[in-house]
Design a protein around this motif. Structure first.
Motif, PDB file in Angstrom:
ATOM      1  N   SER A  93      38.719  36.946  35.652  1.00  0.00           N
ATOM      2  CA  SER A  93      38.697  38.518  35.845  1.00  0.00           C
ATOM      3  C   SER A  93      39.849  39.314  34.923  1.00  0.00           C
ATOM      4  O   SER A  93      39.675  40.320  34.523  1.00  0.00           O
ATOM      5  N   LYS A 105      37.889  42.524  39.478  1.00  0.00           N
ATOM      6  CA  LYS A 105      39.022  42.475  40.263  1.00  0.00           C
ATOM      7  C   LYS A 105      39.910  41.369  40.022  1.00  0.00           C
ATOM      8  O   LYS A 105      39.238  40.265  40.155  1.00  0.00           O
ATOM      9  N   THR A 113      36.718  36.483  43.005  1.00  0.00           N
ATOM     10  CA  THR A 113      35.806  37.114  42.600  1.00  0.00           C
ATOM     11  C   THR A 113      34.379  36.498  43.196  1.00  0.00           C
ATOM     12  O   THR A 113      34.324  34.897  43.125  1.00  0.00           O
ATOM     13  N   ASP A 132      32.274  37.545  33.527  1.00  0.00           N
ATOM     14  CA  ASP A 132      33.010  37.084  34.753  1.00  0.00           C
ATOM     15  C   ASP A 132      32.369  36.257  35.779  1.00  0.00           C
ATOM     16  O   ASP A 132      31.234  36.764  36.153  1.00  0.00           O
TER      17      ASP A 132
HETATM   18 MG   LIG Z   1      38.068  36.458  39.318  1.00  0.00          MG
END
Ligand SMILES: [Mg+2]
Ligand SMILES: Nc1nc2c(ncn2[C@@H]2O[C@H](COP(=O)(O)OP(=O)(O)OP(=O)(O)O)[C@@H](O)[C@H]2O)c(=O)[nH]1
Length: 326
Positions: A93, A105, A113, A132
């Motif tokens: 991330s 985040k 995540t 991500d």
């Molecule tokens: Mg992450």
């Protein structure tokens, strides 16, 4: 076939048979129900039509919902899609936050995540789509993520170079190969197109600001000739330009600008096509029916005579400007 079916009904039935989408099929069935002569002899057919309409409507709604709501389906954008796959806390991330505007985040705790998130990483006047993802762990891939990984163009195995990176790469590699994927550090156009399991792949060794250099050296030695290693620090920005350059090469695309006769080229957003694509491939990108109506093209660019006339089979080069003529 019961008698008394009107030409109107038969036309509706033909529309139904030739329909390409569920929507068109539904329209066809509804029209059949509307136009079928309403008498005792067609009662069974009417019931049958109502049942088919109801079934198809439910199936179509389900399909649409799964398409629209599946958070693991990441639509493709830019010159190609690059997915980050790694154990918790390796910095996936943080890399997206550093290179794109995606609302990701980063956190100092693992499993921060929960769902894949795409972002666009600018490369000159083009964009590389970076995804991500929620973390994998040895032996486990979050449900849904396998499909996201399979559909990406390039896989980055991302590791924390400061914490046993060899084990991390092996854990991720095992998960991917167990799902049938063949990983190669080769550009997309050098993969065997007949083998749908081959993927371009690199190892991204993150947190080099914390890691002793011998960790990266050990990764390089172990994967020499198999998987390339890109050392970066998502926190300090070290190595990010080299990573982006490497991803661009692996995507193996050319940028092409289109122009209309007598006007300057559209310079803002180039088309990006696979290396080896032709003028006809470009025409298809512009409009599905253009290959049918185009006659030839004119090209400006490196090693071209200005405005040179070419056929539809002409292979495009990076930064060509193309005018398609009907
Ligand atoms: Mg992450
Ligand atoms: N020193 C240093 N810290 C980093 C670097 N990249 C990420 N971090 C830190 O590592 C921690 C985890 O970063 P994330 O980006 O949340 O890691 P992640 O891989 O997304 O983690 P999950 O979402 O749990 O899979 C955060 O505290 C980051 O600040 C780096 O290059 N150097």
């Amino acid at each position: 076939m019961p008698a008394n079916l009107t030409p109107e009904y038969e036309k509706a039935e033909q529309t139904y048979r030739e329909a390409a989408t569920d929507e068109e099929r539904l329209d066809g069935l509804r029209e059949m129900l509307r136009t079928i002569p309403k008498h005792k002899g067609t009662e069974k057919m009417q019931g049958d039509l109502k049942r088919r309409i109801s079934q198809l409507r439910k199936a179509a709604a389900k399909k649409a919902a799964s398409r629209g709501l599946d958070p693991f389906h990441i639509p493709k954008g830019g010159a190609g899609q690059v997915i980050l796959v790694g154990l918790p806390n390796v910095g996936k991330s943080t890399l997206l936050a550093a290179t794109t505007n995606a609302p990701v985040k980063a956190a100092d705790y693992p499993f921060a995540t929960a769902l894949p998130v795409p972002g666009m990483w600018r490369y000159e006047d083009a964009q590389i789509e970076l995804v991500d993802t929620p973390p994998v762990t040895p032996g486990h891939v979050p449900p849904g993520l396998t499909g996201t990984i399979r559909s990406a163009d390039i896989i980055c195995i991302m590791v924390d170079a400061s914490a046993e990176p060899l084990e991390q790469v092996e854990a991720v590699r095992d998960l991917l190969t167990a799902r049938g994927l063949m990983l190669r550090s080769a550009p997309r156009n050098e993969l065997d197109s007949a083998d749908r399991n081959q993927r371009s792949c690199i190892i991204v060794a993150n947190k080099v600001d914390l890691a002793p250099p011998e960790n990266v050296a050990a990764l390089r030695e172990l994967y020499a000739g198999r998987l390339e290693v890109c050392p970066i620090s998502a926190a300090t920005g070290e190595g990010l330009d080299a990573l982006r350059e490497r991803l661009w090469r692996l995507l193996a695309v050319v940028r092409v600008y289109t122009k209309k006769p007598g006007l300057p080229p559209d310079n803002d957003q180039p088309f990006t096509l696979q290396i080896g694509s032709t003028v006809e491939d470009l025409a298809r990108e512009i409009h599905r029916e253009l290959p049918g109506t185009m006659k030839y093209a004119r090209i400006w660019g490196d090693g071209r005579f200005d405005g040179q006339h070419v056929q539809r089979t002409e292979v495009l080069r990076d930064k060509d400007v193309v005018e398609i003529r009907g």
